[in-house]
Structure formats: structure tokens, C-alpha cells
Motif scaffolding. Sequence first.
Motif, short mmCIF file in Angstrom:
data_model
loop_
_atom_site.label_atom_id
_atom_site.label_comp_id
_atom_site.label_asym_id
_atom_site.label_seq_id
_atom_site.Cartn_x
_atom_site.Cartn_y
_atom_site.Cartn_z
N GLY A 10 87.57 15.07 84.63
CA GLY A 10 86.55 14.13 84.18
C GLY A 10 86.65 12.79 84.87
O GLY A 10 85.64 12.20 85.29
N LEU A 42 86.04 16.03 73.96
CA LEU A 42 85.25 14.90 73.50
C LEU A 42 85.54 14.60 72.03
O LEU A 42 85.54 15.50 71.19
N GLU A 47 90.13 12.16 77.15
CA GLU A 47 89.24 13.17 76.60
C GLU A 47 88.73 14.16 77.65
O GLU A 47 88.42 15.31 77.32
N PHE A 48 88.63 13.74 78.90
CA PHE A 48 88.11 14.62 79.95
C PHE A 48 89.14 14.95 81.03
O PHE A 48 88.85 15.74 81.93
#
Length: 392
Positions: free
Chosen positions: A304, A273, A299-300
Motif C-alpha cells: 500500500g 483497513l 493498514e496497507f
Amino acid sequence: MEVGFGQDRAEKMMRERVQARWMDAYAPVKHLDPILVLTALALTGLGLVMIYSAKLAALQQQGLPSTLYVSRQLMALVLGIVVLVGAAVIDYRHLRSYAAVLYVASLAFLVLVLTPLGTARGGSQRWIVLGGFQLQPSEVAKVAVLVAVAAWIHERRGEPWLPTVGISLVLTLLPMGLVFLQPDLGTSIVFVWLLAILFLVGSVPARYLIALGAAGIGAIVFALTQDLLDQYQLNRLTAFARAGDPSLDRTLRFQTEQSEIAIGSGQVFGKGLFQGTQTALAFVPENHTDFIFTVVGEEFGFLGASVVLALFLILIWRGLRIAVLSKDLFGTLLASGVVAMLALQVFINVGMNVGIMPVTGIPLPFVSYGGTSLIVWFGLIGLLLNVHMRRF
């Protein structure tokens, strides 16, 4: 004594009746679908974090508050929850009486957006500024068309299909044409898809569906061959499939290529994150709106992104379940239309982020930045709740 006893008994029976009626009036509340609401809120919460991450570096460089976009989206969320409650409380069957009013109002706003009152941005004129709030009439028009066509098909069931299909086409093509003039090709596609699903669920005979499909293909061919689309629109539609074409202007694929790089760099677990370099350096244009899925992917990572898609699948599952359990055709059409729009927008948005669909400017529901879109989608969730709560 006997008279007094009889009066007491009558009064008690009257109170019980009033209480029973009061309980019946609020009985639908007992049939809420918490999974539907919690999933929508989870996607919105994730969207707020992704919006913050997408604009954090840019806002800091400009000396602006890092929560500028998030605070605006939070205001839209509050309004969206209010709209959700309103859409869930008022019996959805009453919408048939107000379908014409909603439809005419949406047409009026679509006309206004094409006048000097409309606000242009990025080569498109899609917004009207009302007291500091940007309204995107095309988002409201999707709901108006859904309600109007669903009400029309419901009212005309059992009657000859030709007038039903003809009027439904007119109800859809009028706002679609106004949206196309903005220009907004992506939302225009949503109108076509919505009408097709409503016809399919409404049991329109196959011969009409085949004829309409052939007419649609013919219209596309005509538009492409008669220069009805601007050259830049054609380039955007075809650039995603011309990755290896040396004659292609590289600027046309810049957004798609940067999006693919951002998502690919996240690999399986993501960079973490607020650790996305493509995001922080703003290599992906519009990464807080149409390309917010790149922030999720970078970011994930794959995991994610899979969670986000799984949440959308839950919404689609609950919506399909509500459509099947609905007690009448109108409710089934409303729920089916909401699910159809959700599935198409997710498919197109994620597809253009990963490079398998053309860039058409369709936001990711609940996640992308955009007040009107968020409010409308919470209203549609409220509509699903409405149909679900009154399925008995």
C-alpha cells in the motif's frame, strides 16, 4: 440579387470568424492532462479514508461524529477543485502582472499570523482563523514566492545576473524569515529548496550557485553555533539520528519510534483497513496530519505504501513533462517549482515517518489533513494544467 448574395456571404464569413475566435479561446481545454488530475484525486481520496481511520477510535471515545475531520477535508476538497479550475482557466502568463499583488498579500498574512490575531497550537503560531476556517499563510506564501521569483527571472532574462539573483534572494528570504519566526523550520527549508531549483532551471551561472551554497552552509553553521535555534528545535533535528544514545531524552524519539513501530507492524500486506492497532490506540501523535503515512503503512503494508509513492511519482513525472514542453521560461519555472516542492515535501514527510529524517512538521501533499494545504496543492495542479494546456 448580386448585392444580397454578397451581403449573405459577408455575414457568413463574419459568423465563421466569430466562431473560429470562440473556438480558439477555448482550445486549451482540448489539451487537459487527465492523468494529472485523476492522480491528485486518487491521492486525496486515499487521504480521506486514512484520515477517517486515524481519528475513528478517538472521535468515538469522545462521543463526536466519526466523520468530523473527513467532512472538513471534503469541504476543503470542494474549494480546492474550484481553485484548480480557476488556476487552469486564466492564462498563466497573466500571473506576471499580479505577482507583486500576490506576494505583498502573502507577506501581510505572514505578519498578521505573528500578531495576537494568529492562533497558536503545539508551540507554533501558524494559523489565522477566518470565519471558522483556519488559514495557514505559509502555504499560500510558497505559491507567492514561486510566482514572484519565476516572473522576475523571466522578465530579467538576458540582463546581468547579479541584480536578478539579489532581488530573488530578497523575495525569498523575507517570507522565509517570517515563517521561521512562527517557528516553522520545515516550511523554511521548502523556500530554500524552491529558490535553488528556480535558479538551476533559470540557468543562473554556476559561480552564483556555488557562492549561494557556501553562504547557506555558513548560515547553518552560524545558526547552530550562535544559539539562534531553540534547544527543543535542535533536539528535534538531531533526535532521529541518536537512536542508541542513552543520554537522549526518550520523549524526543517517542513520535519517531511509534511511527516506525506502526509502519513495521504492517509488514508486506498490512493489517487491513481500520484494523491498525497503533492507529486505533493513537500511539502515533498527529497521525492524521504529519504522520498519516504511518496509517497507510500499518493498514496497507509495504504494498500500500508503495502504491502511494507510485502515485506521487506519476505526479512528478507529469509535472516534469509539462516543464519540458512549456513554450516559455515562465511556464517552465512554474512547473519546475511545483514539482520541486512536491518532491521535497514527499521525501521529508515519508522520511520522518520511517525515521531517516528529522521531525519538521511538513504534511504529505493531498493525503494529510489540512484545508489550506489541500486547497493550495489543487491550485498548483491547476497551474500545471494551465501551462500544459497552453504549450502550443
